[in-house]
Design a protein around this motif. Structure first.
Motif, PDB file in Angstrom:
ATOM      1  N   VAL A  48       0.861  -1.193   0.000  1.00 56.61           N
ATOM      2  CA  VAL A  48       0.000   0.000   0.000  1.00 56.61           C
ATOM      3  C   VAL A  48       0.892   1.237   0.000  1.00 56.61           C
ATOM      4  O   VAL A  48       1.842   1.334   0.763  1.00 56.61           O
ATOM      5  CB  VAL A  48      -0.970   0.015   1.216  1.00 56.61           C
ATOM      6  N   ASP A  49       0.595   2.139  -0.923  1.00 55.72           N
ATOM      7  CA  ASP A  49       1.351   3.385  -1.047  1.00 55.72           C
ATOM      8  C   ASP A  49       0.344   4.524  -1.134  1.00 55.72           C
ATOM      9  O   ASP A  49      -0.320   4.696  -2.157  1.00 55.72           O
ATOM     10  CB  ASP A  49       2.227   3.342  -2.303  1.00 55.72           C
ATOM     11  N   ILE A  50       0.203   5.273  -0.039  1.00 56.45           N
ATOM     12  CA  ILE A  50      -0.743   6.391  -0.045  1.00 56.45           C
ATOM     13  C   ILE A  50       0.017   7.687  -0.296  1.00 56.45           C
ATOM     14  O   ILE A  50       0.905   8.063   0.460  1.00 56.45           O
ATOM     15  CB  ILE A  50      -1.576   6.467   1.261  1.00 56.45           C
ATOM     16  N   GLY A  51      -0.319   8.323  -1.397  1.00 54.65           N
ATOM     17  CA  GLY A  51       0.249   9.616  -1.708  1.00 54.65           C
ATOM     18  C   GLY A  51      -0.718  10.716  -1.311  1.00 54.65           C
ATOM     19  O   GLY A  51      -1.622  10.504  -0.496  1.00 54.65           O
ATOM     20  N   GLY A  52      -0.540  11.882  -1.907  1.00 51.16           N
ATOM     21  CA  GLY A  52      -1.445  12.981  -1.589  1.00 51.16           C
ATOM     22  C   GLY A  52      -2.787  12.851  -2.280  1.00 51.16           C
ATOM     23  O   GLY A  52      -3.823  13.237  -1.736  1.00 51.16           O
ATOM     24  N   GLY A  53      -2.784  12.268  -3.515  1.00 49.33           N
ATOM     25  CA  GLY A  53      -4.025  12.221  -4.286  1.00 49.33           C
ATOM     26  C   GLY A  53      -4.453  10.851  -4.740  1.00 49.33           C
ATOM     27  O   GLY A  53      -5.508  10.711  -5.388  1.00 49.33           O
ATOM     28  N   SER A  54      -3.677   9.807  -4.455  1.00 55.31           N
ATOM     29  CA  SER A  54      -4.081   8.448  -4.835  1.00 55.31           C
ATOM     30  C   SER A  54      -3.481   7.444  -3.862  1.00 55.31           C
ATOM     31  O   SER A  54      -2.528   7.746  -3.141  1.00 55.31           O
ATOM     32  CB  SER A  54      -3.642   8.118  -6.269  1.00 55.31           C
ATOM     33  N   THR A  55      -4.064   6.251  -3.864  1.00 52.13           N
ATOM     34  CA  THR A  55      -3.567   5.158  -3.012  1.00 52.13           C
ATOM     35  C   THR A  55      -3.450   3.911  -3.875  1.00 52.13           C
ATOM     36  O   THR A  55      -4.442   3.443  -4.432  1.00 52.13           O
ATOM     37  CB  THR A  55      -4.503   4.892  -1.823  1.00 52.13           C
ATOM     38  N   GLU A  56      -2.230   3.382  -3.988  1.00 56.96           N
ATOM     39  CA  GLU A  56      -1.997   2.183  -4.794  1.00 56.96           C
ATOM     40  C   GLU A  56      -1.894   0.965  -3.896  1.00 56.96           C
ATOM     41  O   GLU A  56      -1.186   1.000  -2.881  1.00 56.96           O
ATOM     42  CB  GLU A  56      -0.705   2.321  -5.609  1.00 56.96           C
TER      43      GLU A  56
END
Length: 511
Positions: free
Chosen positions: A135-143
């Motif tokens: 899980v990689d949560i950025g500012g505008g999306s989460t992969e």
């Protein structure tokens, strides 16, 4: 050979980051420069989907400041990738054109699928985890991804990140209980849309700044004794505690939390909730941090071009080779000691001496590569240097507890020093495990004494049991006096571990 530098600029929704890598002797990339700018580009996205002129100008000024850093290096390659904030902008062409004209940077917008893939690739090439979720949560999306046998099975990009979740659910910087409950329910519903996000009972691997901050907070609260974040493991109760702890704090106190970046204070709660809700959704068996993420994945793809696969054959072997190169270890001696160690180990195992297992040999072999590497720094205090270097250096492919075991074996000098090294970590191991590690350390030191002059004087050996004692015959093709002196001096440590007397018999044979 001239130094080979590579650069990547990662244009994220929250931060824009420049990382410069140096390619080392083993071919791996080592980070030598890391510059961050908190641009928060996703906040410049208007309702019509356009990134505003202010947002574009912010990006351009950031990239131009990075250009000044880049000018100090002779680069083999420079890459610029952009994620959600630019990807979600309807005026992408305008942004790319402006960036190119005003900074000279060619920016590549990566797709949702690529972003998830690069995160997965970074994890499987920097850990020994063969199955898990990322899980990689950025500012505008989460992969999120799921991989098994190191192969990517599923991936998905959710159109929300720490900044956009905060904007959507929190009226102020900090949420009310109702707002936090609404966020949690939204995340539960979102994760439930993917049938493969459930009951995995495998690790959940966190990537990116949000995960890194959560781990740093946990380590500071626990006064964690080892250095390094990569492959650090937390459980469900750790995540829950951090979330509840942060929720009770004012913004002023949040900004002073050890381990939490000040610029992430207002978005750490949404990020933590994503990790915790996803952890519960997939019934994970641990939350593990990967310091390697999208940027590393991009270069792993570059480095493996022409190999027929994006995966390194063995992450741990690559890391051990890196240590051998860094500390100029004698590979010829290592292989000779391994030969003697395998002979001794197999004969002990065959005769039921020491209760050695196949897993013991795996750990012994790994430790044999780096035994006493602290000698590179100072011969007199080599044990102390060996332990510190191995215990506190990130070793891709090893979890923290395994790294500690490696350090204890490879630094073994005697029982007193072993107790000194293990003392801060005694609660990590049961007494039987402490004894096993000490036994393997003593075994390894004994084997290195058999080649103390690095000449390969001892070529073979034979173990015989006589009641409760052991007789070890050592067949030598060269003068063996130095090896005899060292092994006679050091065998007491192995005798104590095995609880057996050892008689050594050196014999000269024809080469």
């Amino acid at each position: 050979m001239s130094k080979q530098y590579y650069a990547i600029i990662d244009v994220g929704s929250n931060t824009v980051r420049l990382v410069i890598y140096l390619r080392d002797k083993s071919g791996r990339l080592r980070e030598v420069e890391n510059v961050k700018s908190v641009a928060r580009l996703s906040t410049f996205l208007h309702d019509d989907g356009k990134l505003s002129k202010d947002g574009i100008n912010k990006l351009i000024s950031t990239l131009n400041s990075f250009n000044e850093v880049l000018e100090t290096y002779q680069l083999e390659e420079s890459i610029c990738v952009a994620t959600a904030a630019i990807r979600q902008s309807v005026n992408q062409e305008e942004i790319i054109d402006n960036v190119s004209r005003k900074t000279g940077v060619d920016m590549r917008i990566i797709s949702e699928k690529e972003e998830a893939f690069y995160g997965y690739l970074a994890v499987v090439n920097s850990t020994s985890i063969s199955e898990g979720y990322t899980v990689d949560i950025g500012g505008g999306s989460t992969e999120v991804t799921y991989f098994k046998d190191r192969k990517l099975i599923h991936s998905h990009s959710f159109p929300f990140g720490a900044i956009t979740l905060k904007q959507r659910f929190f009226k102020n910087d900090l949420p009310t209980e109702d707002e936090f409950a609404d966020l949690r329910q939204f995340l539960k519903n979102s994760f439930a849309t993917l049938s493969w996000l459930r009951d995995g009972k495998v690790p959940l691997i966190g990537i990116g700044g949000g995960a890194r901050n959560v781990v740093q907070i946990d380590q500071n609260l626990k006064e964690y004794p080892l250095a390094g974040l990569h492959q650090y493991k937390m459980n469900d109760s750790d995540l829950s505690f951090i979330k509840n702890y942060l929720f009770t704090l004012s913004m002023k106190k949040l900004q002073k939390v050890e381990g939490l970046s000040k610029d992430r204070a207002d978005i750490i709660l949404p990020a933590t909730e994503v990790f915790h809700t996803l952890y519960e959704t997939v019934q994970a068996e641990g939350f593990i941090l990967s310091r390697k993420g999208l940027r590393d994945g991009v270069f792993y793809e570059l480095l493996t071009q022409g190999m027929g696969t994006n995966l390194f054959p063995s992450v741990l072997e690559e890391s051990i080779q890196e240590l051998i190169n860094d500390y100029d270890l004698n590979i010829k001696q290592i292989h000779h000691v391994q030969h003697l160690a395998k002979e001794l180990f197999d004969q002990f195992h065959e005769k039921g001496v020491g209760s050695f297992s196949k897993e013991d040999w795996k750990e012994l072999k790994m430790a044999s590569y780096v035994f006493n590497l602290g000698q590179y720094i100072d011969d007199e205090a080599s044990a102390q240097h060996t332990f510190y270097l191995l215990a506190n250096r990130t070793i891709d492919g090893l979890m923290h507890i395994d790294r500690l075991k490696l350090a204890l074996m490879a630094s073994f000098k005697n029982k007193t020093v072993f107790k000194q090294f293990i003392h801060p970590y005694k609660k990590w191991f049961l007494k039987d495990e402490q004894h096993r590690i000490r036994k393997l350390g003593a075994f390894l030191k004994f084997c290195y004494c058999l080649d103390s002059t690095r000449r390969g004087a001892v070529q073979d050996l034979k173990v015989e049991t006589e009641k409760d004692d052991l007789k070890i015959t050592l067949y030598c093709t060269k003068d063996y006096m130095p090896e005899e002196y060292q092994t006679e001096k050091q065998k007491k440590h192995l005798e104590k571990s095995l609880k057996k007397k050892i008689e050594l018999n050196f014999e000269e044979v024809e080469s």
